[in-house]
Design a protein around this motif. Sequence first.
Motif, PDB file in Angstrom:
ATOM      1  N   LYS A   1      14.944 -13.819  -7.315  1.00 23.44           N
ATOM      2  CA  LYS A   1      15.028 -15.017  -6.420  1.00 23.44           C
ATOM      3  C   LYS A   1      13.534 -15.573  -6.244  1.00 23.44           C
ATOM      4  N   THR A   2      13.798 -16.865  -6.028  1.00 22.02           N
ATOM      5  CA  THR A   2      12.260 -17.400  -5.609  1.00 22.02           C
ATOM      6  C   THR A   2      12.127 -16.895  -4.321  1.00 22.02           C
TER       7      THR A   2
ATOM      8  N   MET B   1       1.686 -17.284 -11.809  1.00 24.12           N
ATOM      9  CA  MET B   1       3.078 -16.817 -11.703  1.00 24.12           C
ATOM     10  C   MET B   1       3.313 -15.841 -10.580  1.00 24.12           C
ATOM     11  N   ASN B   2       4.373 -15.619 -10.208  1.00 21.70           N
ATOM     12  CA  ASN B   2       4.487 -14.638  -9.041  1.00 21.70           C
ATOM     13  C   ASN B   2       5.500 -13.411  -9.880  1.00 21.70           C
ATOM     14  N   PHE B   3       5.858 -12.522  -9.083  1.00 20.85           N
ATOM     15  CA  PHE B   3       6.688 -11.516  -9.635  1.00 20.85           C
ATOM     16  C   PHE B   3       7.979 -11.783 -10.216  1.00 20.85           C
ATOM     17  N   ASN B   4       8.870 -12.787  -9.549  1.00 26.72           N
ATOM     18  CA  ASN B   4       9.970 -13.234 -10.001  1.00 26.72           C
ATOM     19  C   ASN B   4      10.075 -13.793 -11.405  1.00 26.72           C
ATOM     20  N   GLU B   5       9.010 -14.854 -11.313  1.00 21.69           N
ATOM     21  CA  GLU B   5       8.583 -15.552 -12.658  1.00 21.69           C
ATOM     22  C   GLU B   5       8.294 -14.717 -13.731  1.00 21.69           C
ATOM     23  N   ASN B   6       7.328 -13.635 -13.516  1.00 20.95           N
ATOM     24  CA  ASN B   6       7.375 -12.772 -14.591  1.00 20.95           C
ATOM     25  C   ASN B   6       8.345 -11.849 -15.059  1.00 20.95           C
ATOM     26  N   LEU B   7       8.949 -11.265 -13.918  1.00 15.86           N
ATOM     27  CA  LEU B   7      10.075 -10.616 -14.454  1.00 15.86           C
ATOM     28  C   LEU B   7      11.237 -11.447 -15.487  1.00 15.86           C
ATOM     29  N   LYS B   8      11.559 -12.666 -14.681  1.00 11.07           N
ATOM     30  CA  LYS B   8      12.464 -13.402 -15.631  1.00 11.07           C
ATOM     31  C   LYS B   8      11.775 -13.690 -17.028  1.00 11.07           C
ATOM     32  N   GLU B   9      10.591 -14.024 -17.152  1.00 11.02           N
ATOM     33  CA  GLU B   9       9.908 -14.002 -18.541  1.00 11.02           C
ATOM     34  C   GLU B   9       9.922 -12.881 -19.399  1.00 11.02           C
ATOM     35  N   ALA B  10       9.766 -11.831 -18.539  1.00 15.80           N
ATOM     36  CA  ALA B  10       9.950 -10.238 -19.364  1.00 15.80           C
ATOM     37  C   ALA B  10      11.377 -10.000 -19.844  1.00 15.80           C
TER      38      ALA B  10
ATOM     39  N   PHE C   1      13.565 -12.514 -20.345  1.00 16.85           N
ATOM     40  CA  PHE C   1      13.931 -13.378 -21.415  1.00 16.85           C
ATOM     41  C   PHE C   1      13.485 -13.055 -22.655  1.00 16.85           C
ATOM     42  N   CYS C   2      12.402 -12.459 -22.650  1.00 21.57           N
ATOM     43  CA  CYS C   2      11.675 -12.038 -24.198  1.00 21.57           C
ATOM     44  C   CYS C   2      12.475 -10.847 -24.616  1.00 21.57           C
ATOM     45  N   LYS C   3      13.247 -10.067 -23.864  1.00 16.51           N
ATOM     46  CA  LYS C   3      13.924  -8.844 -24.414  1.00 16.51           C
ATOM     47  C   LYS C   3      15.385  -9.411 -24.385  1.00 16.51           C
ATOM     48  N   ASN C   4      15.795 -10.606 -24.070  1.00 19.61           N
ATOM     49  CA  ASN C   4      17.078 -11.151 -24.120  1.00 19.61           C
ATOM     50  C   ASN C   4      17.976 -10.153 -23.395  1.00 19.61           C
ATOM     51  N   MET C   5      17.307  -9.878 -22.051  1.00 14.57           N
ATOM     52  CA  MET C   5      18.186  -8.836 -21.128  1.00 14.57           C
ATOM     53  C   MET C   5      18.771  -9.601 -20.083  1.00 14.57           C
ATOM     54  N   THR C   6      19.930  -9.403 -19.685  1.00 15.27           N
ATOM     55  CA  THR C   6      20.690  -9.682 -18.493  1.00 15.27           C
ATOM     56  C   THR C   6      20.174  -9.016 -17.080  1.00 15.27           C
ATOM     57  N   SER C   7      20.357  -9.340 -15.835  1.00 16.51           N
ATOM     58  CA  SER C   7      20.251  -8.424 -14.936  1.00 16.51           C
ATOM     59  C   SER C   7      21.059  -7.359 -14.905  1.00 16.51           C
ATOM     60  N   LYS C   8      22.194  -7.579 -15.380  1.00 15.15           N
ATOM     61  CA  LYS C   8      23.296  -6.333 -15.358  1.00 15.15           C
ATOM     62  C   LYS C   8      22.743  -5.279 -16.350  1.00 15.15           C
ATOM     63  N   GLN C   9      22.193  -5.528 -17.509  1.00 11.42           N
ATOM     64  CA  GLN C   9      21.661  -4.685 -18.531  1.00 11.42           C
ATOM     65  C   GLN C   9      20.533  -4.105 -18.031  1.00 11.42           C
ATOM     66  N   LEU C  10      19.571  -4.868 -17.287  1.00 11.13           N
ATOM     67  CA  LEU C  10      18.328  -4.211 -16.839  1.00 11.13           C
ATOM     68  C   LEU C  10      18.718  -3.294 -15.909  1.00 11.13           C
TER      69      LEU C  10
ATOM     70  N   ASP D   1      22.569  -6.107  -7.707  1.00 14.53           N
ATOM     71  CA  ASP D   1      21.962  -6.898  -6.526  1.00 14.53           C
ATOM     72  C   ASP D   1      20.597  -6.767  -6.209  1.00 14.53           C
ATOM     73  N   THR D   2      20.142  -5.610  -6.431  1.00 15.14           N
ATOM     74  CA  THR D   2      18.646  -5.511  -6.190  1.00 15.14           C
ATOM     75  C   THR D   2      17.750  -6.041  -7.314  1.00 15.14           C
ATOM     76  N   ILE D   3      18.434  -6.169  -8.305  1.00 17.02           N
ATOM     77  CA  ILE D   3      17.592  -6.681  -9.366  1.00 17.02           C
ATOM     78  C   ILE D   3      17.568  -8.231  -9.311  1.00 17.02           C
ATOM     79  N   ASN D   4      18.846  -8.744  -8.829  1.00 17.09           N
ATOM     80  CA  ASN D   4      19.073 -10.336  -8.613  1.00 17.09           C
ATOM     81  C   ASN D   4      18.054 -10.616  -7.456  1.00 17.09           C
ATOM     82  N   SER D   5      18.053  -9.711  -6.336  1.00 17.05           N
ATOM     83  CA  SER D   5      17.060 -10.097  -5.276  1.00 17.05           C
ATOM     84  C   SER D   5      15.613 -10.256  -5.936  1.00 17.05           C
ATOM     85  N   TYR D   6      15.045  -9.461  -6.924  1.00 19.30           N
ATOM     86  CA  TYR D   6      13.814  -9.636  -7.534  1.00 19.30           C
ATOM     87  C   TYR D   6      13.599 -10.930  -8.197  1.00 19.30           C
TER      88      TYR D   6
END
Length: 113
Positions: A37-38, A1-10, A12-21, A30-35
């Motif tokens: 992206k594939t 897995m790569n960074f974006n997939e690992n970030l999504k997984e983490a 997801f496990c915290k039930n956290m949106t990009s806005k909350q993060l 916008d920076t979080i959302n860029s991380y």
Amino acid sequence: MNFNENLKEAMFCKNMTSKQLSALTEIKVDTINSYLKTNGSLPTVDKAVKIAKVLEVSINFLVNGFEETEKDDSMQQTQLPPEVRKIAEEIKTFNKEDLNAILTVAKALKKKI
């Protein structure tokens, strides 16, 4: 897995949106959302540290998809078994009520052991 997939997984496990993060790390949404992206951008070290801290994972997890744990004074890599990853992929589409039900079942099964 790569960074974006690992970030999504983490996240997801915290039930956290990009806005909350974003709010918790003080990194623009916008920076979080860029991380996320594939083939998206990668954070600087200081931002990765903030993200890892908020998500309660290591930077190693965000980069490599696994945590390092100490055991018998040596570092060993642990990774989720494929079955667990498959379950995680399946439940990503579940609503919050269903996720809570799954957690209840998992806790009950754990008590049986």
